[in-house]
Design a protein around this motif. Structure first.
Motif, PDB file in Angstrom:
ATOM      1  N   TYR A  32       0.815  -1.219   0.000  1.00 46.58           N
ATOM      2  CA  TYR A  32       0.000   0.000   0.000  1.00 46.58           C
ATOM      3  C   TYR A  32       0.847   1.267   0.000  1.00 46.58           C
ATOM      4  CZ  TYR A  32      -4.478  -2.319   0.587  1.00 46.58           C
ATOM      5  OH  TYR A  32      -5.605  -3.051   0.387  1.00 46.58           O
ATOM      6  N   LEU A  38      -6.016   0.279  -6.775  1.00 42.55           N
ATOM      7  CA  LEU A  38      -7.416   0.164  -7.202  1.00 42.55           C
ATOM      8  C   LEU A  38      -7.576   0.413  -8.697  1.00 42.55           C
ATOM      9  CD1 LEU A  38      -8.501   2.097  -4.108  1.00 42.55           C
ATOM     10  CD2 LEU A  38      -9.663  -0.020  -4.736  1.00 42.55           C
ATOM     11  N   THR A  46     -13.304  -1.933  -5.988  1.00 38.25           N
ATOM     12  CA  THR A  46     -14.177  -1.985  -4.812  1.00 38.25           C
ATOM     13  C   THR A  46     -15.548  -1.378  -5.121  1.00 38.25           C
ATOM     14  OG1 THR A  46     -13.339   0.138  -4.112  1.00 38.25           O
ATOM     15  CG2 THR A  46     -12.213  -1.810  -3.227  1.00 38.25           C
ATOM     16  N   PRO A  48     -17.316   1.265  -3.995  1.00 39.16           N
ATOM     17  CA  PRO A  48     -17.463   2.683  -4.345  1.00 39.16           C
ATOM     18  C   PRO A  48     -16.883   3.028  -5.716  1.00 39.16           C
ATOM     19  CG  PRO A  48     -16.002   2.407  -2.424  1.00 39.16           C
ATOM     20  CD  PRO A  48     -16.589   1.081  -2.725  1.00 39.16           C
ATOM     21  N   GLU A  79     -13.480   7.804   8.218  1.00 41.24           N
ATOM     22  CA  GLU A  79     -13.400   6.656   7.316  1.00 41.24           C
ATOM     23  C   GLU A  79     -12.061   5.960   7.532  1.00 41.24           C
ATOM     24  OE1 GLU A  79     -14.050   7.178   3.077  1.00 41.24           O
ATOM     25  OE2 GLU A  79     -13.763   5.017   2.755  1.00 41.24           O
ATOM     26  N   GLY A  81      -9.287   3.569   5.971  1.00 46.15           N
ATOM     27  CA  GLY A  81      -8.815   3.062   4.679  1.00 46.15           C
ATOM     28  C   GLY A  81      -9.614   3.580   3.502  1.00 46.15           C
ATOM     29  N   PRO A  82      -9.586   4.900   3.248  1.00 44.37           N
ATOM     30  CA  PRO A  82     -10.481   5.501   2.247  1.00 44.37           C
ATOM     31  C   PRO A  82     -10.072   5.273   0.783  1.00 44.37           C
ATOM     32  CG  PRO A  82      -9.678   7.130   3.843  1.00 44.37           C
ATOM     33  CD  PRO A  82      -8.816   5.927   3.968  1.00 44.37           C
ATOM     34  N   GLU A 111      -5.509   6.681   7.214  1.00 47.19           N
ATOM     35  CA  GLU A 111      -4.844   6.124   6.032  1.00 47.19           C
ATOM     36  C   GLU A 111      -3.342   6.108   6.251  1.00 47.19           C
ATOM     37  OE1 GLU A 111      -5.971   4.933   2.716  1.00 47.19           O
ATOM     38  OE2 GLU A 111      -3.936   4.314   3.198  1.00 47.19           O
ATOM     39  N   LEU A 116      -1.994   6.838  -1.473  1.00 44.44           N
ATOM     40  CA  LEU A 116      -3.454   6.976  -1.438  1.00 44.44           C
ATOM     41  C   LEU A 116      -3.888   8.273  -0.760  1.00 44.44           C
ATOM     42  CD1 LEU A 116      -4.491   3.263  -0.997  1.00 44.44           C
ATOM     43  CD2 LEU A 116      -4.849   4.716  -2.990  1.00 44.44           C
ATOM     44  N   GLN A 120      -6.654  10.846  -2.195  1.00 47.85           N
ATOM     45  CA  GLN A 120      -7.787  11.306  -1.377  1.00 47.85           C
ATOM     46  C   GLN A 120      -7.844  12.827  -1.354  1.00 47.85           C
ATOM     47  OE1 GLN A 120      -6.813   9.193   2.266  1.00 47.85           O
ATOM     48  NE2 GLN A 120      -6.939   7.247   1.164  1.00 47.85           N
ATOM     49  N   ASN A 149     -15.014   0.446   4.241  1.00 48.40           N
ATOM     50  CA  ASN A 149     -15.310  -0.516   3.178  1.00 48.40           C
ATOM     51  C   ASN A 149     -14.019  -1.181   2.746  1.00 48.40           C
ATOM     52  OD1 ASN A 149     -17.241  -1.646   1.141  1.00 48.40           O
ATOM     53  ND2 ASN A 149     -15.717  -0.758  -0.248  1.00 48.40           N
ATOM     54  N   PHE A 151     -11.722  -2.420   4.389  1.00 51.93           N
ATOM     55  CA  PHE A 151     -10.583  -2.061   5.222  1.00 51.93           C
ATOM     56  C   PHE A 151     -10.154  -3.256   6.078  1.00 51.93           C
ATOM     57  CE2 PHE A 151      -9.237  -0.757   9.515  1.00 51.93           C
ATOM     58  CZ  PHE A 151      -8.038  -0.140   9.205  1.00 51.93           C
ATOM     59  N   ALA A 154      -7.919  -6.107   4.961  1.00 50.83           N
ATOM     60  CA  ALA A 154      -6.508  -5.796   4.698  1.00 50.83           C
ATOM     61  C   ALA A 154      -5.671  -5.822   5.972  1.00 50.83           C
ATOM     62  CB  ALA A 154      -6.402  -4.421   4.026  1.00 50.83           C
TER      63      ALA A 154
HETATM   64  N1  SAH Z   1     -12.122   1.785   1.189  1.00 50.98           N
HETATM   65  C1  SAH Z   1     -11.526   1.886  -0.120  1.00 50.98           C
HETATM   66  C2  SAH Z   1     -10.159   1.225  -0.235  1.00 50.98           C
HETATM   67  C3  SAH Z   1     -10.046  -0.220   0.173  1.00 50.98           C
HETATM   68  S1  SAH Z   1      -8.362  -0.793   0.051  1.00 50.98           S
HETATM   69  C4  SAH Z   1     -12.473   1.367  -1.161  1.00 50.98           C
HETATM   70  O1  SAH Z   1     -13.460   0.748  -0.798  1.00 50.98           O
HETATM   71  O2  SAH Z   1     -12.221   1.590  -2.345  1.00 50.98           O
HETATM   72  C5  SAH Z   1      -7.781  -0.686   1.720  1.00 50.98           C
HETATM   73  C6  SAH Z   1      -7.499   0.707   2.215  1.00 50.98           C
HETATM   74  O3  SAH Z   1      -7.060   0.617   3.574  1.00 50.98           O
HETATM   75  C7  SAH Z   1      -6.413   1.453   1.485  1.00 50.98           C
HETATM   76  O4  SAH Z   1      -6.747   2.810   1.480  1.00 50.98           O
HETATM   77  C8  SAH Z   1      -5.192   1.181   2.362  1.00 50.98           C
HETATM   78  O5  SAH Z   1      -4.138   2.072   2.141  1.00 50.98           O
HETATM   79  C9  SAH Z   1      -5.796   1.280   3.722  1.00 50.98           C
HETATM   80  N2  SAH Z   1      -5.096   0.582   4.788  1.00 50.98           N
HETATM   81  C10 SAH Z   1      -4.662  -0.692   4.779  1.00 50.98           C
HETATM   82  N3  SAH Z   1      -4.124  -1.032   5.968  1.00 50.98           N
HETATM   83  C11 SAH Z   1      -4.236   0.059   6.759  1.00 50.98           C
HETATM   84  C12 SAH Z   1      -3.898   0.345   8.118  1.00 50.98           C
HETATM   85  N4  SAH Z   1      -3.330  -0.569   8.890  1.00 50.98           N
HETATM   86  N5  SAH Z   1      -4.183   1.576   8.600  1.00 50.98           N
HETATM   87  C13 SAH Z   1      -4.792   2.503   7.827  1.00 50.98           C
HETATM   88  N6  SAH Z   1      -5.131   2.291   6.543  1.00 50.98           N
HETATM   89  C14 SAH Z   1      -4.863   1.090   6.009  1.00 50.98           C
END
Ligand code: SAH
Length: 354
Positions: A32, A38, A46, A48, A79, A81-82, A111, A116, A120, A149, A151, A154
């Protein structure tokens, strides 16, 4: 070989095997940190990103819940992981239907990826937002309205395999040729509890996600203390069975989870039952999970799609395809689920009524 692959081989040769969670953690921060994964040119798409309707319905849900809570004058809209910021942009625009919500909300994006965060910032140029590396940095002084969403999938999971009468932790070690390979810890661990599950048989796998449980505990404690609501959408299960759900996605195809560390997306299915237990332990209520298709239908996806198609007749075909993708059981409608967290004793929230 990826550059992380080479570093992992040196590390494991010197220090011994990593847990699956440690491996995922290292692979995901490299993954990431350096890219936007994406979209068509990336590794996955995803909800959205499929249609603006997804974010609009989440926005309508949020303002309804806010109204039902008596329109608190101040709230933290968070939010996790946006991604590209698309969900927040769409829900923010849709939230305009309830005057007062924009003024009450301060927007916080959690984030870790610099790549990313830049996306954003571009998508949310008109929205006053603040970034954080973790939810713990967001002030807990007002009701929390939180969305996440894709998130939780991951976050790193630990895996345990039932073998010779005990649970052994699955680790990442080296094979005879020096390449990354799965191994089991030599000694069984006594720490695995398996509520709601049948007695295990050999090679059954259980996954636990301590990071997800900790984040949900924080969310639930904030909601229990100050009010608000959280909406978690992801692919996952109800924690009643066993299974290895660790998967790698690269250029929209499944890959070997050990083959491209740092260059493929690594995820595990979300155990919603474990998240519900964590939320209740903090004195909050968990609702759902229900299938994403059913939730979107209850929120009125058909009517919104019709209105959008009338406004943009040239896109009607595309809109219909997107709606099917989000809701059809054989597409995302059933695998993806939606869960909510609310204050204990709350009436079922929009879309969660039985
Ligand atoms: N919510 C978005 C992206 C999903 S991908 C959508 O639906 O399109 C996962 C997202 O979580 C990415 O933005 C990634 O950078 C973030 N992410 C992953 N691990 C994370 C963590 N430990 N802390 C914060 N953000 C994280």
């Amino acid at each position: 070989m990826t550059s992380l692959d080479a570093r992992l081989r040196v590390l494991i040769a010197a220090e011994g095997p990593l847990t699956v969670a440690q491996y995922m953690q290292m692979a995901l921060s490299a993954y990431y940190g350096g890219r936007d994964p994406l979209g068509a040119a990336g590794d996955f798409v995803t909800a959205p990103e499929i249609s603006q309707i997804f974010g609009e319905l989440v926005g309508l849900w949020l303002v309804q819940v806010w109204e039902d809570a008596g329109r608190p004058a101040k709230l933290r809209l968070v939010e996790l992981g946006p991604g590209r910021g698309t969900l927040m942009a769409d829900l923010w625009r849709a939230a305009r239907v309830r005057p007062g919500f924009h003024a009450a909300a301060s927007v916080h994006l959690v984030e870790t990826s610099p790549a990313l965060r830049a996306k954003q910032q571009a998508a949310l140029a008109d929205v006053p937002v603040v970034w954080h590396a973790a939810l713990g940095e967001v002030p807990a002084d007002a009701p929390l309205f939180l969305v996440a969403n894709e998130f939780f999938d991951a976050l790193p999971v630990r895996q345990f395999v039932f073998a010779e009468g005990g649970w052994r932790e699955r680790c990442v070690g080296l094979d005879a040729a020096g390449g990354l390979a799965f191994r089991l810890s030599p000694a069984p661990t006594a720490l695995v509890v398996t509520p709601h599950r049948p007695a295990p048989r050999d090679s059954d796998v259980i996954e636990i996600c301590p990071a997800a449980e900790n984040i949900v505990r924080d969310i639930a404690a904030r909601i229990a203390a100050r009010g608000g609501a959280a909406l978690i959408a992801d692919y996952g299960h109800d924690g009643r069975g066993y299974g290895d759900t660790l998967q790698a996605l690269r250029e929209h195809a499944f890959a070997d989870p050990l083959q491209y560390p740092g260059a493929a997306d690594l995820t595990a299915h979300v155990d919603f039952a474990a998240l519900a237990v964590a939320a209740r332990q903090e004195g909050a209520e968990a609702m759902g999970p229900i299938d994403q298709g059913a939730w979107l239908s209850a929120l009125g996806i058909a009517a919104r799609a019709e209105a959008l198609s009338r406004a943009r007749p040239d896109q009607a075909g595309e809109i219909a395809v997107a709606v099917r993708r989000l809701t059809a059981p054989e597409a995302m409608g059933r695998l993806f689920k939606v869960m909510a967290i609310a204050q204990s004793g709350s009436a079922p929230m929009l879309g969660f009524a039985p």
